[in-house]
Design an enzyme around this catalytic site. Sequence first.
Site, PDB file in Angstrom:
ATOM      1  N   ARG A   1      11.054  -1.687  11.048  1.00  0.00           N
ATOM      2  CA  ARG A   1       9.958  -1.278  11.924  1.00  0.00           C
ATOM      3  C   ARG A   1       9.828  -2.253  13.097  1.00  0.00           C
ATOM      4  O   ARG A   1      10.011  -3.444  12.931  1.00  0.00           O
ATOM      5  CB  ARG A   1       8.647  -1.246  11.123  1.00  0.00           C
ATOM      6  CG  ARG A   1       8.368   0.129  10.553  1.00  0.00           C
ATOM      7  CD  ARG A   1       7.214   0.167   9.608  1.00  0.00           C
ATOM      8  NE  ARG A   1       5.998  -0.504  10.045  1.00  0.00           N
ATOM      9  CZ  ARG A   1       4.873  -0.504   9.337  1.00  0.00           C
ATOM     10  NH1 ARG A   1       4.811   0.138   8.198  1.00  0.00           N
ATOM     11  NH2 ARG A   1       3.818  -1.137   9.779  1.00  0.00           N
TER      12      ARG A   1
ATOM     13  N   ARG B   1      -1.188  -8.746  13.178  1.00  0.00           N
ATOM     14  CA  ARG B   1      -1.689  -7.784  12.174  1.00  0.00           C
ATOM     15  C   ARG B   1      -2.476  -8.506  11.090  1.00  0.00           C
ATOM     16  O   ARG B   1      -3.512  -8.008  10.620  1.00  0.00           O
ATOM     17  CB  ARG B   1      -0.515  -6.994  11.567  1.00  0.00           C
ATOM     18  CG  ARG B   1      -0.005  -5.900  12.502  1.00  0.00           C
ATOM     19  CD  ARG B   1       1.450  -5.575  12.262  1.00  0.00           C
ATOM     20  NE  ARG B   1       1.693  -4.948  10.975  1.00  0.00           N
ATOM     21  CZ  ARG B   1       2.889  -4.946  10.375  1.00  0.00           C
ATOM     22  NH1 ARG B   1       3.915  -5.563  10.948  1.00  0.00           N
ATOM     23  NH2 ARG B   1       3.038  -4.338   9.232  1.00  0.00           N
TER      24      ARG B   1
ATOM     25  N   ARG C   1      -9.902   1.002   8.690  1.00  0.00           N
ATOM     26  CA  ARG C   1      -9.482  -0.374   8.967  1.00  0.00           C
ATOM     27  C   ARG C   1     -10.607  -1.194   9.554  1.00  0.00           C
ATOM     28  O   ARG C   1     -10.425  -2.379   9.813  1.00  0.00           O
ATOM     29  CB  ARG C   1      -8.333  -0.340   9.960  1.00  0.00           C
ATOM     30  CG  ARG C   1      -6.983  -0.449   9.291  1.00  0.00           C
ATOM     31  CD  ARG C   1      -5.936  -0.390  10.367  1.00  0.00           C
ATOM     32  NE  ARG C   1      -4.771  -1.131  10.048  1.00  0.00           N
ATOM     33  CZ  ARG C   1      -3.715  -0.608   9.433  1.00  0.00           C
ATOM     34  NH1 ARG C   1      -3.718   0.624   9.024  1.00  0.00           N
ATOM     35  NH2 ARG C   1      -2.656  -1.350   9.236  1.00  0.00           N
TER      36      ARG C   1
ATOM     37  N   LYS D   1       0.834  -1.214   0.000  1.00  0.00           N
ATOM     38  CA  LYS D   1       0.000   0.000   0.000  1.00  0.00           C
ATOM     39  C   LYS D   1       0.863   1.258   0.000  1.00  0.00           C
ATOM     40  O   LYS D   1       0.659   2.163  -0.803  1.00  0.00           O
ATOM     41  CB  LYS D   1      -0.937   0.031   1.225  1.00  0.00           C
ATOM     42  CG  LYS D   1      -1.840  -1.173   1.365  1.00  0.00           C
ATOM     43  CD  LYS D   1      -2.743  -1.088   2.584  1.00  0.00           C
ATOM     44  CE  LYS D   1      -2.004  -1.096   3.904  1.00  0.00           C
ATOM     45  NZ  LYS D   1      -1.317  -2.366   4.231  1.00  0.00           N
TER      46      LYS D   1
ATOM     47  N   ARG E   1      11.790  -5.883   4.874  1.00  0.00           N
ATOM     48  CA  ARG E   1      11.526  -4.451   4.661  1.00  0.00           C
ATOM     49  C   ARG E   1      12.488  -3.567   5.456  1.00  0.00           C
ATOM     50  O   ARG E   1      12.801  -3.827   6.604  1.00  0.00           O
ATOM     51  CB  ARG E   1      10.092  -4.118   5.088  1.00  0.00           C
ATOM     52  CG  ARG E   1       9.822  -2.610   5.062  1.00  0.00           C
ATOM     53  CD  ARG E   1       8.371  -2.279   5.062  1.00  0.00           C
ATOM     54  NE  ARG E   1       7.694  -2.697   6.278  1.00  0.00           N
ATOM     55  CZ  ARG E   1       6.396  -2.545   6.465  1.00  0.00           C
ATOM     56  NH1 ARG E   1       5.644  -2.009   5.519  1.00  0.00           N
ATOM     57  NH2 ARG E   1       5.833  -2.953   7.583  1.00  0.00           N
TER      58      ARG E   1
HETATM   59  P1  AP5 Z   1       4.825  -1.689   1.909  1.00  0.00           P
HETATM   60  O1  AP5 Z   1       4.538  -0.824   0.756  1.00  0.00           O
HETATM   61  O2  AP5 Z   1       5.561  -1.125   3.058  1.00  0.00           O
HETATM   62  O3  AP5 Z   1       3.483  -2.421   2.404  1.00  0.00           O
HETATM   63  P2  AP5 Z   1       2.213  -1.841   3.179  1.00  0.00           P
HETATM   64  O4  AP5 Z   1       1.023  -2.466   2.565  1.00  0.00           O
HETATM   65  O5  AP5 Z   1       2.282  -0.362   3.262  1.00  0.00           O
HETATM   66  O6  AP5 Z   1       2.457  -2.534   4.581  1.00  0.00           O
HETATM   67  P3  AP5 Z   1       2.379  -1.933   6.081  1.00  0.00           P
HETATM   68  O7  AP5 Z   1       3.126  -2.896   6.969  1.00  0.00           O
HETATM   69  O8  AP5 Z   1       2.793  -0.506   6.113  1.00  0.00           O
HETATM   70  O9  AP5 Z   1       0.879  -2.067   6.376  1.00  0.00           O
HETATM   71  P4  AP5 Z   1       0.204  -2.069   7.740  1.00  0.00           P
HETATM   72  O10 AP5 Z   1      -1.188  -1.899   7.363  1.00  0.00           O
HETATM   73  O11 AP5 Z   1       0.499  -3.244   8.602  1.00  0.00           O
HETATM   74  O12 AP5 Z   1       0.950  -0.879   8.523  1.00  0.00           O
HETATM   75  P5  AP5 Z   1       0.566   0.630   8.825  1.00  0.00           P
HETATM   76  O13 AP5 Z   1       1.784   1.434   8.833  1.00  0.00           O
HETATM   77  O14 AP5 Z   1      -0.580   1.051   7.968  1.00  0.00           O
HETATM   78  O15 AP5 Z   1       5.614  -2.982   1.340  1.00  0.00           O
HETATM   79  C1  AP5 Z   1       6.051  -4.011   2.217  1.00  0.00           C
HETATM   80  C2  AP5 Z   1       7.401  -4.557   1.745  1.00  0.00           C
HETATM   81  O16 AP5 Z   1       7.223  -5.269   0.508  1.00  0.00           O
HETATM   82  C3  AP5 Z   1       8.457  -3.485   1.445  1.00  0.00           C
HETATM   83  O17 AP5 Z   1       9.706  -4.007   1.788  1.00  0.00           O
HETATM   84  C4  AP5 Z   1       8.351  -3.260  -0.086  1.00  0.00           C
HETATM   85  O18 AP5 Z   1       9.553  -2.814  -0.651  1.00  0.00           O
HETATM   86  C5  AP5 Z   1       7.978  -4.676  -0.548  1.00  0.00           C
HETATM   87  N1  AP5 Z   1       7.103  -4.702  -1.722  1.00  0.00           N
HETATM   88  C6  AP5 Z   1       6.029  -3.890  -1.975  1.00  0.00           C
HETATM   89  N2  AP5 Z   1       5.411  -4.242  -3.114  1.00  0.00           N
HETATM   90  C7  AP5 Z   1       6.089  -5.332  -3.607  1.00  0.00           C
HETATM   91  C8  AP5 Z   1       5.929  -6.158  -4.761  1.00  0.00           C
HETATM   92  N3  AP5 Z   1       4.946  -5.952  -5.642  1.00  0.00           N
HETATM   93  N4  AP5 Z   1       6.810  -7.187  -4.933  1.00  0.00           N
HETATM   94  C9  AP5 Z   1       7.814  -7.402  -4.036  1.00  0.00           C
HETATM   95  N5  AP5 Z   1       8.018  -6.653  -2.934  1.00  0.00           N
HETATM   96  C10 AP5 Z   1       7.165  -5.632  -2.711  1.00  0.00           C
HETATM   97  O19 AP5 Z   1       0.009   0.514  10.299  1.00  0.00           O
HETATM   98  C11 AP5 Z   1       0.863   0.165  11.369  1.00  0.00           C
HETATM   99  C12 AP5 Z   1       0.074   0.131  12.668  1.00  0.00           C
HETATM  100  O20 AP5 Z   1      -0.445   1.444  12.947  1.00  0.00           O
HETATM  101  C13 AP5 Z   1      -1.142  -0.795  12.702  1.00  0.00           C
HETATM  102  O21 AP5 Z   1      -0.789  -2.129  12.988  1.00  0.00           O
HETATM  103  C14 AP5 Z   1      -1.956  -0.141  13.820  1.00  0.00           C
HETATM  104  O22 AP5 Z   1      -1.431  -0.443  15.086  1.00  0.00           O
HETATM  105  C15 AP5 Z   1      -1.735   1.348  13.574  1.00  0.00           C
HETATM  106  N6  AP5 Z   1      -2.741   1.906  12.648  1.00  0.00           N
HETATM  107  C16 AP5 Z   1      -2.527   2.407  11.394  1.00  0.00           C
HETATM  108  N7  AP5 Z   1      -3.677   2.798  10.843  1.00  0.00           N
HETATM  109  C17 AP5 Z   1      -4.644   2.548  11.756  1.00  0.00           C
HETATM  110  C18 AP5 Z   1      -6.058   2.713  11.750  1.00  0.00           C
HETATM  111  N8  AP5 Z   1      -6.716   3.208  10.694  1.00  0.00           N
HETATM  112  N9  AP5 Z   1      -6.750   2.329  12.855  1.00  0.00           N
HETATM  113  C19 AP5 Z   1      -6.119   1.836  13.937  1.00  0.00           C
HETATM  114  N10 AP5 Z   1      -4.785   1.631  14.004  1.00  0.00           N
HETATM  115  C20 AP5 Z   1      -4.058   1.982  12.921  1.00  0.00           C
HETATM  116 MG    MG Z   2       2.515   1.034   4.818  1.00  0.00          MG
END
Ligand code: AP5
Ligand code: MG
Length: 210
Positions: free
Chosen positions: A154, A165, A88, A13, A122
């Site tokens: 992270r 997660r 979410r 994402k 990552r």
């Molecule tokens: P990346 O692009 O980083 O993936 P992502 O989908 O952004 O994954 P996240 O871990 O950021 O998602 P998340 O939802 O768990 O975390 P968030 O920060 O939102 O890509 C991942 C890896 O794969 C990278 O190394 C990249 O290079 C590689 N890659 C990408 N595409 C690829 C491809 N096509 N092929 C190969 N490799 C690839 O949330 C973190 C925490 O914050 C949550 O757990 C929660 O505690 C809190 N939080 C955030 N939002 C909320 C909310 N709305 N409500 C409540 N709590 C929340």
């Molecule tokens: Mg992300």
Amino acid sequence: MKLLFLGPPGAGKGTQAISVCKKYSLVHIATGDIFRKEFSEKSKLGVLAKSYMDKGDLVPNDITIKMVKKRLSQDDCVNGFVLDGFPRDVSQAESLEKICAIDYVVEIHCPDEQIVERLEGRLVCKCGATYNIVTNSPKVCGICDECGDRLYQRDDDKSEAIRKRLEIYHGTTEPLIAFYKLKGKYIMINGMQSIDGVFNSIVSELSRKF
Ligand code: AP5
Ligand code: MG
């Protein structure tokens, strides 16, 4: 364009949101990134959010919804944005509907086995850039191509937090797919392509809609 990017942790994402925002001059609003920035500044909100994030739990809705509402009220959002990581759950989606109307929800579909591999490799930068030691390495090992800062892992990219997660994604967030399908706003993208392949698929779908 007012878009939501939906998908399991590690689906790509953030990676895609950065490129899509650059292409269409949109604002990237990632709730996880906002919480991490707050924590790096040691704000009360950031310290509280981190206590949930490290365990892989969701930050409570009252805190998150208030924060998104404030962010979306800022002037730079009027020309369009990508919301990454929000909503979410259905309650967040219903709150969002009261704030503004979304055009499309883009799900980056990716199976669980692939998620673990991606998250374990990552590396991220404080500036928001994301890399992967296998699929998307920086030019200089451990250093951000964009800003030259040192990359880090992270705290929630550890096996126990990844498991939690994923569990929350399937139980709580995935039902949003049906929620947005019913509204005719849903686009599904195969996340099992290369990073460029996923980007081209998103652009091709968007060019048909806008
Ligand atoms: P990346 O692009 O980083 O993936 P992502 O989908 O952004 O994954 P996240 O871990 O950021 O998602 P998340 O939802 O768990 O975390 P968030 O920060 O939102 O890509 C991942 C890896 O794969 C990278 O190394 C990249 O290079 C590689 N890659 C990408 N595409 C690829 C491809 N096509 N092929 C190969 N490799 C690839 O949330 C973190 C925490 O914050 C949550 O757990 C929660 O505690 C809190 N939080 C955030 N939002 C909320 C909310 N709305 N409500 C409540 N709590 C929340
Ligand atoms: Mg992300």
